[in-house]
Design a protein around this motif. Structure first.
Motif, PDB file in Angstrom:
ATOM      1  N   LEU A   1       0.832  -1.085   0.000  1.00 24.62           N
ATOM      2  CA  LEU A   1      -0.156   0.044  -0.084  1.00 24.62           C
ATOM      3  C   LEU A   1       1.007   1.194   0.066  1.00 24.62           C
ATOM      4  O   LEU A   1       0.582   2.186  -0.682  1.00 24.62           O
ATOM      5  N   GLU A   2       1.885   1.291   0.859  1.00 17.09           N
ATOM      6  CA  GLU A   2       2.769   2.372   0.743  1.00 17.09           C
ATOM      7  C   GLU A   2       3.645   2.627  -0.681  1.00 17.09           C
ATOM      8  O   GLU A   2       3.865   3.662  -1.038  1.00 17.09           O
ATOM      9  N   PHE A   3       4.131   1.631  -1.246  1.00 20.77           N
ATOM     10  CA  PHE A   3       4.843   1.578  -2.463  1.00 20.77           C
ATOM     11  C   PHE A   3       3.949   1.943  -3.676  1.00 20.77           C
ATOM     12  O   PHE A   3       4.495   2.885  -4.192  1.00 20.77           O
ATOM     13  N   ASN A   4       2.701   1.544  -3.546  1.00 18.37           N
ATOM     14  CA  ASN A   4       1.921   1.951  -4.834  1.00 18.37           C
ATOM     15  C   ASN A   4       0.976   3.524  -4.623  1.00 18.37           C
ATOM     16  O   ASN A   4       0.132   3.677  -5.401  1.00 18.37           O
ATOM     17  N   THR A   5       1.547   4.079  -3.620  1.00 16.36           N
ATOM     18  CA  THR A   5       0.967   5.363  -3.573  1.00 16.36           C
ATOM     19  C   THR A   5       1.184   6.195  -4.478  1.00 16.36           C
ATOM     20  O   THR A   5       2.372   6.652  -4.821  1.00 16.36           O
ATOM     21  N   GLN A   6       0.195   6.835  -5.306  1.00 10.67           N
ATOM     22  CA  GLN A   6       0.793   7.619  -6.314  1.00 10.67           C
ATOM     23  C   GLN A   6      -0.194   8.906  -6.614  1.00 10.67           C
ATOM     24  O   GLN A   6      -1.091   9.118  -5.766  1.00 10.67           O
ATOM     25  N   GLY A   7       0.316   9.734  -7.661  1.00  6.38           N
ATOM     26  CA  GLY A   7      -0.580  10.696  -7.754  1.00  6.38           C
ATOM     27  C   GLY A   7      -0.795  11.795  -6.609  1.00  6.38           C
ATOM     28  O   GLY A   7       0.213  12.274  -6.149  1.00  6.38           O
ATOM     29  N   ASN A   8      -1.891  12.053  -6.142  1.00  9.09           N
ATOM     30  CA  ASN A   8      -2.366  12.828  -4.919  1.00  9.09           C
ATOM     31  C   ASN A   8      -3.234  12.010  -4.267  1.00  9.09           C
ATOM     32  O   ASN A   8      -4.198  12.354  -3.475  1.00  9.09           O
ATOM     33  N   ASP A   9      -2.555  10.593  -4.088  1.00  4.21           N
ATOM     34  CA  ASP A   9      -3.494   9.767  -3.268  1.00  4.21           C
ATOM     35  C   ASP A   9      -3.480  10.330  -1.710  1.00  4.21           C
ATOM     36  O   ASP A   9      -2.510  10.874  -1.261  1.00  4.21           O
ATOM     37  N   THR A  10      -4.257   9.984  -1.056  1.00  2.00           N
ATOM     38  CA  THR A  10      -4.357  10.411   0.529  1.00  2.00           C
ATOM     39  C   THR A  10      -3.552   9.380   1.272  1.00  2.00           C
ATOM     40  O   THR A  10      -3.765   8.303   1.120  1.00  2.00           O
ATOM     41  N   THR A  11      -2.805  10.006   2.089  1.00  2.00           N
ATOM     42  CA  THR A  11      -1.680   9.047   2.896  1.00  2.00           C
ATOM     43  C   THR A  11      -2.232   9.655   4.504  1.00  2.00           C
ATOM     44  O   THR A  11      -2.925  10.508   4.784  1.00  2.00           O
ATOM     45  N   THR A  12      -1.655   8.593   5.502  1.00  2.00           N
ATOM     46  CA  THR A  12      -1.964   9.106   6.625  1.00  2.00           C
ATOM     47  C   THR A  12      -0.563   8.897   7.443  1.00  2.00           C
ATOM     48  O   THR A  12       0.422   8.546   7.044  1.00  2.00           O
ATOM     49  N   ASN A  13      -0.557   9.485   8.657  1.00  2.00           N
ATOM     50  CA  ASN A  13       0.551   9.251   9.422  1.00  2.00           C
ATOM     51  C   ASN A  13       1.402   8.111   9.640  1.00  2.00           C
ATOM     52  O   ASN A  13       2.565   7.909   9.575  1.00  2.00           O
ATOM     53  N   ILE A  14       0.301   7.060   9.853  1.00  2.00           N
ATOM     54  CA  ILE A  14       1.040   5.851  10.002  1.00  2.00           C
ATOM     55  C   ILE A  14       1.197   4.929   8.711  1.00  2.00           C
ATOM     56  O   ILE A  14       1.426   3.836   8.807  1.00  2.00           O
ATOM     57  N   GLN A  15       0.580   5.616   7.591  1.00  2.00           N
ATOM     58  CA  GLN A  15       0.696   4.731   6.301  1.00  2.00           C
ATOM     59  C   GLN A  15       1.253   5.968   5.324  1.00  2.00           C
ATOM     60  O   GLN A  15       0.581   6.344   4.593  1.00  2.00           O
ATOM     61  N   PRO A  16       2.307   6.238   5.442  1.00  2.00           N
ATOM     62  CA  PRO A  16       2.879   7.101   4.531  1.00  2.00           C
ATOM     63  C   PRO A  16       3.177   6.589   3.259  1.00  2.00           C
ATOM     64  O   PRO A  16       3.145   5.571   2.799  1.00  2.00           O
ATOM     65  N   ALA A  17       3.403   7.617   2.100  1.00  2.00           N
ATOM     66  CA  ALA A  17       3.690   6.982   0.637  1.00  2.00           C
ATOM     67  C   ALA A  17       5.297   6.872   0.612  1.00  2.00           C
ATOM     68  O   ALA A  17       6.033   7.677   1.409  1.00  2.00           O
ATOM     69  N   LYS A  18       5.530   5.487   0.342  1.00  2.00           N
ATOM     70  CA  LYS A  18       6.849   5.278   0.265  1.00  2.00           C
ATOM     71  C   LYS A  18       7.370   4.555  -1.166  1.00  2.00           C
ATOM     72  O   LYS A  18       7.946   3.709  -1.299  1.00  2.00           O
ATOM     73  N   PHE A  19       7.012   5.500  -2.150  1.00  2.32           N
ATOM     74  CA  PHE A  19       7.684   5.012  -3.569  1.00  2.32           C
ATOM     75  C   PHE A  19       8.821   5.652  -3.557  1.00  2.32           C
ATOM     76  O   PHE A  19       8.828   6.683  -4.016  1.00  2.32           O
ATOM     77  N   ILE A  20       9.746   4.842  -3.456  1.00  2.19           N
ATOM     78  CA  ILE A  20      11.223   5.056  -3.350  1.00  2.19           C
ATOM     79  C   ILE A  20      11.932   4.551  -4.701  1.00  2.19           C
ATOM     80  O   ILE A  20      11.938   3.402  -4.781  1.00  2.19           O
ATOM     81  N   VAL A  21      12.564   5.436  -5.450  1.00  2.00           N
ATOM     82  CA  VAL A  21      13.294   4.776  -6.606  1.00  2.00           C
ATOM     83  C   VAL A  21      14.492   4.693  -6.319  1.00  2.00           C
ATOM     84  O   VAL A  21      15.397   5.796  -5.986  1.00  2.00           O
ATOM     85  N   GLY A  22      15.113   3.520  -6.289  1.00  3.68           N
ATOM     86  CA  GLY A  22      16.681   3.357  -6.006  1.00  3.68           C
ATOM     87  C   GLY A  22      17.241   3.016  -7.135  1.00  3.68           C
ATOM     88  O   GLY A  22      17.091   2.131  -8.027  1.00  3.68           O
ATOM     89  N   ILE A  23      18.417   3.557  -7.616  1.00  6.22           N
ATOM     90  CA  ILE A  23      19.265   3.266  -8.659  1.00  6.22           C
ATOM     91  C   ILE A  23      20.727   2.802  -8.344  1.00  6.22           C
ATOM     92  O   ILE A  23      21.507   3.788  -7.798  1.00  6.22           O
ATOM     93  N   PRO A  24      21.349   1.533  -8.125  1.00  2.00           N
ATOM     94  CA  PRO A  24      22.442   1.160  -7.648  1.00  2.00           C
ATOM     95  C   PRO A  24      23.450   1.697  -8.766  1.00  2.00           C
ATOM     96  O   PRO A  24      23.208   1.532  -9.958  1.00  2.00           O
TER      97      PRO A  24
END
Length: 425
Positions: free
Chosen positions: A340-363
């Motif tokens: 749920l945290e990873f798939n947060t997109q656009g202007n989806d609503t988040t909460t304090n205990i369920q933040p948006a965590k779509f993080i792009v990591g590039i090694p």
């Protein structure tokens, strides 16, 4: 016949020289009794013995004044009050991490700690307390209560956090006796960046702030042997954080340019934070709304060679993030990001205990080698800007602050003859 390692009893075992281990507790040299927004907290390390980098911890007590119960701290509460971390050797600033709360409390905690590790450190890091508002006494937390903190009215408490940065990442003990004065200073953030806007907080102060570490004293004979070496090299790493704005309604091919110069960048992380979401810097959205891709360009070379597609292979972006954060086959490299945290997109609503965590990591390491075994394994950005390329067929739903966080190699070079030191990065 060559014996396997398990049967090779001829290998010598190093013996630790006679030493004394002291637990050193530092109080701020700035001398204040309490610190609030904009305050600088400075610690000066003792110039004796060897610093154990894995032992450096900050601890403090806090108090707050709020309009009611239910004020919400963002991300990892122990790190949240601190806007900037700076490390000084002598009078020279050798490390400066902007938005330290985002780097350490959001990115580092969620990519280097899994749910079990966060659960085990809920007390010092401040995630949950059975006395907080809405919790029955003795009620254990759920795994969804390992982000942020719901506070009592005018709450008073204490937090403790490992220091994340240049000093704590050293692959060897730090010879403080052979170096200029080493200092660490933390800058406090504004209340508006520590708490969400759900409940107004008018006062947030910390006091009884201490930096603790283990100092090993091996005696004058060992120190004399160390000083006989002309140069000492300590392999370290740190983070750099820079941001750019991506406007609402943008689509097509978007290029954001960053000027961060380092000899060896091990990994790059792209965070699309929002200035209007509940967690602000503690949220990271998919700006493409699952209809685009992400990549970076350094000196004409694109990383990865095929852009990370949110349309065709969004789940793979998690594996790429694991590669950026460590070995992809490491059973302990699990992170703390749910679907749920990873798939947060656009202007989806988040909460304090369920933040948006779509993080792009590039090694960016040419070969993944333990940090104490090799140096300069990453990509150099010294002669080129870094361009973050975002392609989106869907117009961005809001304005984003696109943070580019780099994990880079650094070497502390100590001249034992002049008792001087510098950092190459």
């Amino acid at each position: 016949m060559s014996l396997p390692l398990q049967l090779d009893y001829s290998q010598s075992i190093s013996e630790l020289p006679e030493c004394t281990n002291y637990e050193v507790t530092l109080t701020p040299s700035t001398g204040a009794t309490k610190y609030d927004a904009g305050s600088i907290i400075k610690f000066d390390f003792q110039q004796r013995g060897f610093i154990d980098p894995s032992s450096i911890v900050i601890r403090y007590k806090y108090n707050m004044t709020s309009a009611a119960a239910g004020a919400q701290m963002i991300a990892t509460p122990a790190y949240t009050p601190f806007l900037r971390l700076e490390t000084l050797i002598g009078s020279q600033v050798v490390e400066s991490i902007n938005q330290y709360n985002q780097v350490a409390g959001f990115l580092y905690v969620n990519t280097q700690m899994d749910v079990a590790m966060k659960y085990g450190q809920q007390q010092p890091l401040g995630f949950y307390s059975s006395t907080m508002i809405g919790a029955a006494p003795g009620t254990p937390p759920t795994i969804e209560q390992l982000d942020g903190r719901l506070c009592l009215d005018d709450e008073v408490g204490s937090f403790s956090m490992p220091l994340v940065g240049l000093l704590s990442s050293s692959a060897k003990l730090i010879p403080a006796f052979a170096m200029p004065q080493i200092s660490v200073q933390l800058t406090m953030d504004a209340i508006a960046n520590i708490f969400t806007s759900v409940v107004a907080v008018t006062v947030f102060e910390i006091k009884n702030v201490e930096l603790c570490y283990n100092m090993l004293d091996f005696g004058r004979s060992v120190e004399h042997d160390i000083l006989a070496m002309p140069k000492l090299f300590l392999k370290c790493w740190s983070f750099s954080n820079s941001s750019s704005t991506l406007g609402s309604g943008s689509n097509g091919s978007i290029s954001l340019v960053y000027n961060q110069k380092y000899a060896s960048v091990k990994a790059a992380y792209i965070l699309c934070a929002s200035g209007t979401s509940i967690n602000r810097w503690g949220d990271s959205f998919d700006a493409t709304s699952s209809n685009g891709d992400y990549s970076i360009m350094i000196a004409g070379q694109t990383y990865p060679q095929r852009a990370l597609s949110t349309l065709n292979n969004k789940a793979y972006i998690v594996q790429e993030l694991r590669r950026a954060s460590g070995n992809i086959n490491d059973k302990n490299n699990n992170m703390s990001i749910n679907s749920l945290e990873f798939n947060t997109q656009g202007n989806d609503t988040t909460t304090n205990i369920q933040p948006a965590k779509f993080i792009v990591g590039i090694p960016l390491e040419k070969l993944h080698i333990p940090s104490d075994k090799a140096i300069l394994t990453g990509v150099s950005t010294n002669n080129s800007n870094i361009t973050v390329n975002i392609n989106t067929a869907t117009a961005t739903a809001q304005q984003y602050n696109v943070n580019l966080i780099l994990n880079y190699d650094a070497i502390i070079e100590v001249d034992t003859q002049t008792r001087d030191a510098r950092v190459r990065q």
